[in-house]
Motif scaffolding. Structure first.
Motif, PDB file in Angstrom:
ATOM      1  N   HIS A 177       0.829  -1.205   0.000  1.00  0.00           N
ATOM      2  CA  HIS A 177       0.000   0.000   0.000  1.00  0.00           C
ATOM      3  C   HIS A 177       0.867   1.260   0.000  1.00  0.00           C
ATOM      4  N   ALA A 178       1.926   1.248   0.824  1.00  0.00           N
ATOM      5  CA  ALA A 178       2.775   2.437   0.909  1.00  0.00           C
ATOM      6  C   ALA A 178       3.459   2.700  -0.443  1.00  0.00           C
ATOM      7  N   MET A 179       3.935   1.634  -1.099  1.00  0.00           N
ATOM      8  CA  MET A 179       4.600   1.824  -2.404  1.00  0.00           C
ATOM      9  C   MET A 179       3.646   2.451  -3.416  1.00  0.00           C
ATOM     10  N   ALA A 180       2.401   1.963  -3.424  1.00  0.00           N
ATOM     11  CA  ALA A 180       1.420   2.509  -4.371  1.00  0.00           C
ATOM     12  C   ALA A 180       1.127   3.973  -4.044  1.00  0.00           C
ATOM     13  N   HIS A 181       1.046   4.253  -2.751  1.00  0.00           N
ATOM     14  CA  HIS A 181       0.775   5.628  -2.305  1.00  0.00           C
ATOM     15  C   HIS A 181       1.927   6.554  -2.720  1.00  0.00           C
ATOM     16  N   VAL A 182       3.154   6.088  -2.449  1.00  0.00           N
ATOM     17  CA  VAL A 182       4.332   6.900  -2.781  1.00  0.00           C
ATOM     18  C   VAL A 182       4.390   7.140  -4.293  1.00  0.00           C
ATOM     19  N   GLN A 183       4.107   6.088  -5.051  1.00  0.00           N
ATOM     20  CA  GLN A 183       4.138   6.236  -6.510  1.00  0.00           C
ATOM     21  C   GLN A 183       3.126   7.286  -6.971  1.00  0.00           C
ATOM     22  N   MET A 195       3.578  14.526   0.935  1.00  0.00           N
ATOM     23  CA  MET A 195       2.451  13.704   0.437  1.00  0.00           C
ATOM     24  C   MET A 195       1.398  13.623   1.539  1.00  0.00           C
ATOM     25  N   PRO A 196       0.150  13.316   1.160  1.00  0.00           N
ATOM     26  CA  PRO A 196      -0.852  13.075   2.205  1.00  0.00           C
ATOM     27  C   PRO A 196      -0.409  11.881   3.040  1.00  0.00           C
ATOM     28  N   GLU A 197      -0.761  11.868   4.296  1.00  0.00           N
ATOM     29  CA  GLU A 197      -0.347  10.767   5.166  1.00  0.00           C
ATOM     30  C   GLU A 197      -0.894   9.429   4.658  1.00  0.00           C
ATOM     31  N   ILE A 198      -0.134   8.388   4.973  1.00  0.00           N
ATOM     32  CA  ILE A 198      -0.626   7.035   4.697  1.00  0.00           C
ATOM     33  C   ILE A 198      -1.370   6.581   5.942  1.00  0.00           C
ATOM     34  N   ARG A 199      -2.635   6.297   5.775  1.00  0.00           N
ATOM     35  CA  ARG A 199      -3.422   5.848   6.935  1.00  0.00           C
ATOM     36  C   ARG A 199      -4.329   4.730   6.426  1.00  0.00           C
ATOM     37  N   VAL A 200      -3.967   3.509   6.743  1.00  0.00           N
ATOM     38  CA  VAL A 200      -4.661   2.390   6.095  1.00  0.00           C
ATOM     39  C   VAL A 200      -4.790   1.192   7.036  1.00  0.00           C
ATOM     40  N   ILE A 201      -5.853   0.443   6.872  1.00  0.00           N
ATOM     41  CA  ILE A 201      -5.898  -0.895   7.478  1.00  0.00           C
ATOM     42  C   ILE A 201      -6.033  -1.901   6.329  1.00  0.00           C
ATOM     43  N   ALA A 202      -5.525  -3.104   6.568  1.00  0.00           N
ATOM     44  CA  ALA A 202      -5.589  -4.152   5.535  1.00  0.00           C
ATOM     45  C   ALA A 202      -6.004  -5.458   6.190  1.00  0.00           C
ATOM     46  N   PRO A 203      -7.286  -5.749   6.177  1.00  0.00           N
ATOM     47  CA  PRO A 203      -7.760  -7.012   6.746  1.00  0.00           C
ATOM     48  C   PRO A 203      -7.666  -8.134   5.719  1.00  0.00           C
ATOM     49  N   GLY A 204      -7.553  -9.373   6.188  1.00  0.00           N
ATOM     50  CA  GLY A 204      -7.558 -10.476   5.222  1.00  0.00           C
ATOM     51  C   GLY A 204      -7.121 -11.791   5.830  1.00  0.00           C
ATOM     52  N   ARG A 205      -7.079 -12.802   4.951  1.00  0.00           N
ATOM     53  CA  ARG A 205      -6.710 -14.146   5.392  1.00  0.00           C
ATOM     54  C   ARG A 205      -5.198 -14.317   5.374  1.00  0.00           C
ATOM     55  N   GLY A 228       3.430   9.449   8.530  1.00  0.00           N
ATOM     56  CA  GLY A 228       3.384  10.877   8.197  1.00  0.00           C
ATOM     57  C   GLY A 228       4.705  11.508   8.574  1.00  0.00           C
ATOM     58  N   GLU A 229       4.688  12.811   8.804  1.00  0.00           N
ATOM     59  CA  GLU A 229       5.961  13.455   9.132  1.00  0.00           C
ATOM     60  C   GLU A 229       6.196  13.506  10.632  1.00  0.00           C
ATOM     61  N   ASN A 230       5.141  13.243  11.378  1.00  0.00           N
ATOM     62  CA  ASN A 230       5.315  13.371  12.823  1.00  0.00           C
ATOM     63  C   ASN A 230       4.354  12.451  13.586  1.00  0.00           C
ATOM     64  N   ILE A 231       4.318  11.205  13.166  1.00  0.00           N
ATOM     65  CA  ILE A 231       3.389  10.259  13.805  1.00  0.00           C
ATOM     66  C   ILE A 231       4.178   9.407  14.792  1.00  0.00           C
TER      67      ILE A 231
END
Ligand code: DAH
Length: 345
Positions: A177-183, A195-205, A228-231
Motif C-alpha cells: 500500500h505504501a509503495m502505491a501511495h508513494v508512486q 504527500m498526504p499521510e498514509i493511513r490504512v488498514i488491511a484485513p484479510g486471510r 506521516g511526518e510526525n506520527i
C-alpha cells in the motif's frame, strides 16, 4: 344443392370427430384439397350455361366458406384443448407448504471485520486488500526480515512452486500500500511538497503451519499503518485504545503496551487488554503486535526515514471475535457447523 348442404354437414361432423391437428388437416383435404369434394363441384361448373354457372358457383362458394369456417373453428378448439392440457399438466399447487429455508447471515468473523473497518474508517483510515499468495520479498525481506533471520522460523508457511508462499501475516500490505501511495505522489514528494499521510488498514486471510484450539492454518489478521511526518508511538496508543474501547463497547477497558520484538518495528510492543468485569476480568489478553515502523521498512516503502515516521500494528480478528463473544475454541469458526454459526444471526 342438397348435395352441398349435406357435404357441409358431413365436413362439420368429420371435423368435430378429429381429436388431433394432424387428423383435422387430413380431413380438410377431403373437402378443400385439390382432389377434394368442393373442387369436384367446381369442375362440374364447366358443363353448365352461364346463368346456372353463376347461381351454382355462388352456392358452391357458400358451402366452401361454411366448410372453411367449420375448419377454423375446430382448429381453434383443438389448440385451446392442447393449451388447457398443458396448463393442467404443469399446474403448481400453490397451497402446498414450502420447505423452510433459513435466511443466511454473516459469519462472526465477518461481523468483526465489518466492525473493525467501520471503526477505522471513522478515524480516517482507508481499507486496502492484497494478495494471499505473496512473494518472499513482500512477506519477509521488505519487512526487514532477511533470509537468515530467526524470526522467519515463527512464520512457517505453505510454499508454492515458483518462489511464492501463502502470506503469514498481513504486514506485506504495509509495503504494497505504501509503495502505491508513494508512486501516486512521487512528483509532489520529489518537489519537496510532501504527500498526504498514509493511513490504512488491511484485513484479510493469512496462513501458517499451525493447528490447535487457538491456532488455525488459515486465520485472519488486520494490519494497520499510519505514516506521516510526525506520527509517534503516542498516536498509536490513542488510536488503538480508542479502537479497543469502541470494538468491545467498553470505556473501562485497560490497555498495556508490553515491550516486544518484531523485525519491522523499533521499538515494538505487544498490546494486551484487560476487562474490568465479566468472565475475563483481571486477565491480560494479547490482541495485537505493534510498533514504530523500522527505518529500513520506511526505506523499502520508497520514503526517506529521516522525514517519514509512523506506527504499525497487526491484530487478530479471530481472537477479537472469540473475546467479544466468549468463544474458547478457534476451530469452531471454521467447522461450518450451523448450530454454532446461527447463534450469531
Ligand atoms: N505481523 C506480525 C505477526 O503476524 C504482527 C505485527 C506486529 C504487525 C507488529 C505489525 C506490527 O504491523 O507493527 O506476528
Amino acid at each position: 344443392m342438397n348435395d352441398l348442404d349435406s357435404l357441409v354437414t358431413q365436413a362439420q361432423d368429420l371435423f368435430a370427430s378429429c381429436t388431433t391437428p394432424a387428423e383435422l388437416e387430413n380431413a380438410k383435404a377431403l373437402f378443400l384439397g385439390k382432389a377434394g369434394r368442393i373442387t369436384e363441384f367446381m369442375k362440374g361448373l364447366a358443363q353448365l350455361d352461364i346463368e346456372a354457372k353463376k347461381t351454382q358457383g355462388a352456392v358452391i362458394n357458400a358451402a366452401k366458406q361454411a366448410i372453411e369456417a367449420a375448419l377454423t373453428q375446430r382448429r381453434q378448439a383443438l389448440a385451446d384443448a392442447e393449451l388447457d392440457a398443458q396448463l393442467k399438466a404443469e399446474a403448481l399447487d400453490v397451497t402446498l407448504p414450502s420447505t423452510l429455508r433459513a435466511a443466511g447471515g454473516l459469519h462472526p468473523v465477518s461481523l468483526s471485520l465489518e466492525r473493525i473497518e467501520n471503526i477505522f474508517t471513522s478515524m480516517g483510515f482507508e481499507v486496502a486488500q492484497g494478495p494471499e499468495i505473496e512473494t518472499d520479498w513482500f512477506n519477509f525481506t521488505a519487512l526487514n526480515t532477511p533470509e537468515d533471520h530467526p524470526a522467519r522460523s515463527m512464520h512457517d508457511t505453505f510454499y508454492i512452486e515458483g518462489g511464492h508462499l501463502l502470506r503469514t501475516h498481513t504486514s506485506p500490505m504495509q509495503i504494497r500500500h505504501a509503495m502505491a501511495h508513494v508512486q501516486q505522489y512521487q512528483s509532489r514528494i520529489d518537489a519537496g511538497q510532501g504527500m498526504p499521510e498514509i493511513r490504512v488498514i488491511a484485513p484479510g486471510r493469512t496462513y501458517r503451519v499451525d493447528s490447535d484450539a487457538t491456532h488455525s492454518p488459515m486465520f485472519h489478521q488486520c494490519e494497520g499503518l499510519w505514516i506521516g511526518e510526525n506520527i509517534s508511538f503516542k498516536d498509536l496508543k490513542v488510536v488503538f485504545t480508542d479502537f479497543c474501547k469502541t470494538f468491545f463497547e467498553n470505556d473501562d477497558l485497560v490497555l498495556r503496551f508490553r515491550p516486544s520484538f518484531f523485525p519491522f518495528t523499533e521499538p515494538s510492543a505487544e498490546i494486551d487488554i484487560q476487562f474490568p468485569s465479566g468472565p475475563l476480568a483481571g486477565r491480560w489478553l494479547e490482541v495485537a503486535g505493534s510498533g514504530q515502523v523500522h527505518p529500513n521498512v520506511v526505506r523499502n516503502m520508497g520514503l526517506d526515514p529521516e522525514h517519514y515516521i509512523g506506527f504499525a500494528f497487526g491484530m487478530g480478528p479471530d481472537r477479537l471475535t472469540m473475546l467479544r463473544y466468549g468463544v474458547n475454541d478457534l476451530r469452531l469458526f471454521f467447522d461450518g457447523d450451523l448450530r454454532f454459526l446461527s447463534q450469531f444471526q
